[in-house]
Design a protein around this motif. Structure first.
Motif, short mmCIF file in Angstrom:
data_model
loop_
_atom_site.label_atom_id
_atom_site.label_comp_id
_atom_site.label_asym_id
_atom_site.label_seq_id
_atom_site.Cartn_x
_atom_site.Cartn_y
_atom_site.Cartn_z
N ALA A 43 0.74 -1.14 -0.06
CA ALA A 43 -0.19 -0.06 -0.10
C ALA A 43 0.86 1.32 0.05
O ALA A 43 1.90 1.20 0.78
CB ALA A 43 -0.84 -0.05 1.21
N PRO A 44 0.37 2.23 -0.95
CA PRO A 44 1.61 3.34 -1.00
C PRO A 44 1.77 3.81 0.51
O PRO A 44 2.96 4.33 0.52
CB PRO A 44 0.40 4.45 -1.67
CG PRO A 44 -0.36 3.51 -2.62
CD PRO A 44 -0.60 2.38 -1.73
N ASP A 45 0.97 3.90 1.60
CA ASP A 45 1.40 4.58 2.68
C ASP A 45 2.20 3.92 3.70
O ASP A 45 2.65 4.20 4.71
CB ASP A 45 0.10 5.26 3.32
CG ASP A 45 -1.02 4.20 3.69
OD1 ASP A 45 -0.54 2.89 3.33
OD2 ASP A 45 -1.84 4.20 4.53
N ARG A 46 2.34 2.27 3.09
CA ARG A 46 3.23 1.47 3.84
C ARG A 46 4.68 1.49 3.29
O ARG A 46 5.63 0.71 3.69
CB ARG A 46 2.67 0.30 3.84
CG ARG A 46 1.71 -0.01 4.87
CD ARG A 46 1.98 0.12 6.22
NE ARG A 46 2.52 -1.30 6.54
CZ ARG A 46 3.74 -1.44 7.28
NH1 ARG A 46 4.36 -0.48 7.77
NH2 ARG A 46 4.20 -2.69 7.68
N ALA A 47 4.70 1.97 2.04
CA ALA A 47 6.04 1.80 1.30
C ALA A 47 7.44 2.27 1.79
O ALA A 47 8.31 1.74 2.08
CB ALA A 47 5.84 2.37 -0.14
N ALA A 48 7.19 3.38 2.32
CA ALA A 48 8.35 4.04 2.93
C ALA A 48 8.90 3.22 4.35
O ALA A 48 10.13 2.92 4.40
CB ALA A 48 8.03 5.60 3.56
N ALA A 49 7.94 2.89 5.19
CA ALA A 49 8.37 2.07 6.34
C ALA A 49 8.99 0.84 5.76
O ALA A 49 10.16 0.31 6.24
CB ALA A 49 7.40 1.84 7.18
N LEU A 50 8.33 0.06 4.77
CA LEU A 50 8.86 -1.20 4.42
C LEU A 50 10.18 -1.01 3.67
O LEU A 50 11.13 -2.08 3.79
CB LEU A 50 7.68 -1.96 3.45
CG LEU A 50 6.54 -2.36 4.36
CD1 LEU A 50 5.46 -3.11 3.46
CD2 LEU A 50 7.02 -3.44 5.28
#
Length: 325
Positions: free
Chosen positions: A72-79
């Motif tokens: 999901a786009p809002d999870r990309a940075a953390a992952l």
């Protein structure tokens, strides 16, 4: 054999596309997948013979050399950050973050981690887009006075979109709409301001259609159109200049140009498969195979620009006005 995992199954369509691309290559294969929602991971794993794991299990597996992030786009940075910290090579699908600050932090982590990294912007390597870039760089259009990019399909009408796409207010923007946005930035750099408008959206539903007007230096305006309710809408890329025009797209893929001095349009030859540049997937796999610490982070600067532009577009939709990038 390079073993790869998939972090996130927000875009199950792309998981299957990457699996298909890898199936023709003997040097790498997908072996596992994870997602915050295990049902999504299981759905993508079906038919691909992938093991379903948690993010933690996947990243802790020493056999996994790299991960493809389709979260999901809002999870990309953390992952992406977690994967780099675990020493995994990373291929990111279209974005590294949905705002500028997070994009900067992810880029810093990638540079410090020194792992093979590539941001996959697949539309940029399509023959029509390569022809547009070559025409623009040639100067034959004169001073650029306008750009129009349209990318849409009828997935919402045909019931093709999974519920989590429809229920995400940014789904259109970060899915099919993002291709036109990053193409504009690849051609022209970072815009100075953005104005966006959408139709059919709500707090819990993605827009049916949207238009983003990107303003670049010297007042150049670029219109990016996107939609989920246009079943007959071939990709279109148009460049307008003081000395001519380029138009490309269509279902079969074609490009042509006409200058002021020309009586007729000139069809442009499109790059053949055997002459195309390496895809980001291919380049990334080569970097993994090569080993060593001296790695180029492919398209990383574009990931920062995309994060900034997405943040500005989101604010513009909320404020219903122009927002500086």
């Amino acid at each position: 054999m390079i073993q790869l995992g998939v972090l996130g199954s927000w875009n199950g369509f792309h998981v299957k596309e990457y699996a298909a691309m890898l199936s023709g290559k003997g040097e790498a294969q997908l072996v596992c997948i994870s997602d915050d929602n295990q049902e999504l991971a299981a759905a993508s794993a079906e038919g691909l013979n992938l093991a379903v794991k948690s993010h933690e299990e996947l990243l802790a597996d020493p056999a996994i050399a790299g991960v493809i992030v389709t979260a999901a786009p809002d999870r990309a940075a953390a992952l992406i950050t977690e994967a780099v910290s675990a020493g995994k090579a990373v291929l990111a699908d279209k974005l590294i973050a949905v705002n500028g600050a997070d994009a900067e932090r992810v880029a810093e982590a990638i540079r410090a981690g020194q792992v093979p990294f590539a941001l996959d912007l697949p539309l940029a390597q399509k023959p029509v887009c390569l022809a547009a870039k070559q025409t623009l760089d040639s100067g034959r259009l004169g001073r650029l006075t306008g750009v129009r990019i349209r990318n849409a399909h009828g997935g919402l009408l045909k019931g093709m979109l999974p519920p989590h796409f429809i229920e995400d207010p940014t789904g259109l923007l970060t899915d099919i709409g993002l291709h036109g946005i990053y193409m504009a930035c690849l051609l022209l750099g970072q815009p100075e301001a953005v104005t966006a408008i959408s139709s059919g959206a709500s707090a819990s539903r993605t827009p049916e259609t949207a238009v983003c007007v990107l303003q670049f230096k010297d007042g150049l305006l670029v219109t990016v159109e996107m939609g989920y309710v246009s079943p007959v809408s071939p990709f279109t890329l148009e460049l307008f200049g003081t000395e001519g025009m380029f138009t490309g797209g269509g279902y079969a893929g074609s490009a042509r140009v006409k200058q002021l001095s020309d009586e007729d349009w000139t069809d442009l030859p499109l790059q053949q498969a055997n002459a195309r540049p390496l895809t980001m997937l291919e380049q990334w796999l080569q970097d993994i195979e090569a080993g060593g610490d001296d790695k180029e982070a492919w398209n990383l600067s574009q990931g920062i620009v995309i994060g900034r532009v997405l943040e500005a577009i989101t604010k513009s939709l909320e404020q219903r006005g122009s927002v500086s990038v």
